[in-house]
Write a protein that holds these residues in place. Structure first.
Motif, PDB file in Angstrom:
ATOM      1  N   ARG A  33       0.991  -1.166  -0.062  1.00 25.76           N
ATOM      2  CA  ARG A  33       0.051   0.053  -0.153  1.00 25.76           C
ATOM      3  C   ARG A  33       0.973   1.381   0.079  1.00 25.76           C
ATOM      4  O   ARG A  33       2.067   1.258   0.426  1.00 25.76           O
ATOM      5  N   LEU A  34       0.292   2.398  -0.674  1.00 26.07           N
ATOM      6  CA  LEU A  34       1.228   3.692  -0.565  1.00 26.07           C
ATOM      7  C   LEU A  34       0.351   4.580   0.260  1.00 26.07           C
ATOM      8  O   LEU A  34      -0.913   4.543  -0.149  1.00 26.07           O
ATOM      9  N   GLU A  35       1.075   5.374   0.855  1.00 24.84           N
ATOM     10  CA  GLU A  35       0.360   6.441   1.587  1.00 24.84           C
ATOM     11  C   GLU A  35       1.222   7.793   1.357  1.00 24.84           C
ATOM     12  O   GLU A  35       1.751   8.270   2.255  1.00 24.84           O
ATOM     13  N   VAL A  36       1.425   8.052   0.144  1.00 31.25           N
ATOM     14  CA  VAL A  36       2.103   9.294  -0.376  1.00 31.25           C
ATOM     15  C   VAL A  36       1.368   9.755  -1.351  1.00 31.25           C
ATOM     16  O   VAL A  36       0.741   9.505  -2.195  1.00 31.25           O
ATOM     17  N   THR A  37       1.705  11.281  -1.430  1.00 28.81           N
ATOM     18  CA  THR A  37       1.388  12.074  -2.574  1.00 28.81           C
ATOM     19  C   THR A  37       2.260  12.315  -3.494  1.00 28.81           C
ATOM     20  O   THR A  37       3.539  12.758  -2.809  1.00 28.81           O
ATOM     21  N   VAL A  47       7.977   9.818  -6.272  1.00 29.44           N
ATOM     22  CA  VAL A  47       7.089   9.104  -5.572  1.00 29.44           C
ATOM     23  C   VAL A  47       8.191   8.081  -4.649  1.00 29.44           C
ATOM     24  O   VAL A  47       9.032   7.776  -5.107  1.00 29.44           O
ATOM     25  N   THR A  48       7.657   8.148  -3.434  1.00 32.29           N
ATOM     26  CA  THR A  48       8.426   7.468  -2.521  1.00 32.29           C
ATOM     27  C   THR A  48       7.699   6.046  -1.945  1.00 32.29           C
ATOM     28  O   THR A  48       6.434   6.087  -1.826  1.00 32.29           O
ATOM     29  N   THR A  49       8.291   5.146  -1.390  1.00 34.67           N
ATOM     30  CA  THR A  49       7.702   4.149  -0.516  1.00 34.67           C
ATOM     31  C   THR A  49       9.075   3.704   0.383  1.00 34.67           C
ATOM     32  O   THR A  49       9.942   4.582   0.329  1.00 34.67           O
ATOM     33  N   ALA A  50       8.748   2.827   1.431  1.00 33.68           N
ATOM     34  CA  ALA A  50       9.643   2.537   2.429  1.00 33.68           C
ATOM     35  C   ALA A  50      10.979   2.291   1.745  1.00 33.68           C
ATOM     36  O   ALA A  50      11.501   1.593   1.105  1.00 33.68           O
ATOM     37  N   ASN A  51      11.987   3.248   2.072  1.00 34.08           N
ATOM     38  CA  ASN A  51      13.332   3.450   1.823  1.00 34.08           C
ATOM     39  C   ASN A  51      13.770   3.329   0.501  1.00 34.08           C
ATOM     40  O   ASN A  51      14.571   2.856  -0.059  1.00 34.08           O
ATOM     41  N   GLU A  52      12.778   3.963  -0.479  1.00 30.20           N
ATOM     42  CA  GLU A  52      12.911   3.999  -1.833  1.00 30.20           C
ATOM     43  C   GLU A  52      12.030   5.191  -2.432  1.00 30.20           C
ATOM     44  O   GLU A  52      11.373   5.909  -1.924  1.00 30.20           O
ATOM     45  N   PRO A  82       7.865  -5.818   5.964  1.00 27.36           N
ATOM     46  CA  PRO A  82       6.419  -6.678   5.418  1.00 27.36           C
ATOM     47  C   PRO A  82       5.941  -7.630   6.674  1.00 27.36           C
ATOM     48  O   PRO A  82       4.615  -7.732   6.424  1.00 27.36           O
ATOM     49  N   SER A  83       6.471  -7.875   7.552  1.00 33.63           N
ATOM     50  CA  SER A  83       5.964  -8.770   8.255  1.00 33.63           C
ATOM     51  C   SER A  83       5.092  -8.179   9.534  1.00 33.63           C
ATOM     52  O   SER A  83       4.437  -8.712  10.170  1.00 33.63           O
ATOM     53  N   THR A  84       4.941  -6.753   9.329  1.00 35.50           N
ATOM     54  CA  THR A  84       4.238  -6.044  10.188  1.00 35.50           C
ATOM     55  C   THR A  84       3.234  -5.363   9.624  1.00 35.50           C
ATOM     56  O   THR A  84       2.654  -5.960   8.477  1.00 35.50           O
ATOM     57  N   ALA A  85       2.427  -4.462  10.032  1.00 33.32           N
ATOM     58  CA  ALA A  85       1.405  -3.769   9.458  1.00 33.32           C
ATOM     59  C   ALA A  85       1.658  -3.113   8.046  1.00 33.32           C
ATOM     60  O   ALA A  85       0.864  -2.914   7.267  1.00 33.32           O
ATOM     61  N   GLY A  86       2.866  -2.865   7.718  1.00 28.68           N
ATOM     62  CA  GLY A  86       3.394  -2.433   6.586  1.00 28.68           C
ATOM     63  C   GLY A  86       4.447  -1.146   6.725  1.00 28.68           C
ATOM     64  O   GLY A  86       4.214  -0.539   7.505  1.00 28.68           O
ATOM     65  N   TRP A  87       5.007  -1.130   5.663  1.00 30.36           N
ATOM     66  CA  TRP A  87       6.087  -0.102   5.689  1.00 30.36           C
ATOM     67  C   TRP A  87       5.447   1.262   5.207  1.00 30.36           C
ATOM     68  O   TRP A  87       4.411   1.389   4.424  1.00 30.36           O
ATOM     69  N   ARG A  88       5.978   2.288   5.733  1.00 31.56           N
ATOM     70  CA  ARG A  88       5.452   3.821   5.672  1.00 31.56           C
ATOM     71  C   ARG A  88       6.428   4.608   5.281  1.00 31.56           C
ATOM     72  O   ARG A  88       7.502   4.648   5.832  1.00 31.56           O
ATOM     73  N   CYS A  89       6.096   5.352   4.318  1.00 31.99           N
ATOM     74  CA  CYS A  89       7.173   6.473   3.982  1.00 31.99           C
ATOM     75  C   CYS A  89       6.273   7.673   3.311  1.00 31.99           C
ATOM     76  O   CYS A  89       5.362   7.260   2.286  1.00 31.99           O
ATOM     77  N   SER A  90       6.069   8.843   3.887  1.00 31.41           N
ATOM     78  CA  SER A  90       5.236   9.800   3.450  1.00 31.41           C
ATOM     79  C   SER A  90       5.389  10.832   2.713  1.00 31.41           C
ATOM     80  O   SER A  90       4.777  11.531   2.568  1.00 31.41           O
ATOM     81  N   ALA A  91       6.655  10.986   2.558  1.00 36.00           N
ATOM     82  CA  ALA A  91       7.025  12.313   1.823  1.00 36.00           C
ATOM     83  C   ALA A  91       8.569  12.174   1.098  1.00 36.00           C
ATOM     84  O   ALA A  91       9.096  11.190   1.357  1.00 36.00           O
ATOM     85  N   ILE A  92       8.757  13.241   0.362  1.00 40.20           N
ATOM     86  CA  ILE A  92       9.992  13.499  -0.108  1.00 40.20           C
ATOM     87  C   ILE A  92      10.397  14.724   0.097  1.00 40.20           C
ATOM     88  O   ILE A  92       9.392  15.791  -0.028  1.00 40.20           O
TER      89      ILE A  92
END
Length: 102
Positions: A33-37, A47-52, A82-92
């Motif tokens: 899932r993505l939580e980023v604008t 666009v970002t995702t966890a550590n990327e 990924p073994s938890t609720a999910g990675w999050r990255c919200s911004a750049i």
């Protein structure tokens, strides 16, 4: 105005909104899932995702570059992977000479 994403631009309105359609998609591998604008700066979509971070051509959706940083060991909760609720990255974030995922 009030922070509700209002824009005074008039290119999209009630008379033409039904004609809107996606022009391209940019799938991000291994992202549940993505939580980023996405951010547009200098004619590039970021666009970002966890550590990327990805730089994408806004015209055709092609990847320009991709940055990946290994996960930090010992993290807990959402940041652990990924073994938890999910990675999050919200911004750049942008500065004069750097682009840094936050």
């Amino acid at each position: 105005m009030s922070g509700n994403r209002y824009s005074p631009l008039n290119q999209i309105h009630a008379g033409n909104v039904a004609q809107l359609a996606p022009q391209w998609l940019f799938p991000i591998p291994n992202s549940r899932r993505l939580e980023v604008t996405p951010v547009v700066a200098g004619g590039v979509v970021y666009v970002t995702t966890a550590n990327e971070a990805y730089a994408v051509d806004p015209v055709n959706g092609r990847q320009i570059w991709h940055y990946s940083r290994p996960l930090t060991k010992g993290l807990i909760g959402d940041a652990a992977g990924p073994s938890t609720a999910g990675w999050r990255c919200s911004a750049i974030a942008f500065s004069w000479s750097r682009i840094t995922p936050t």
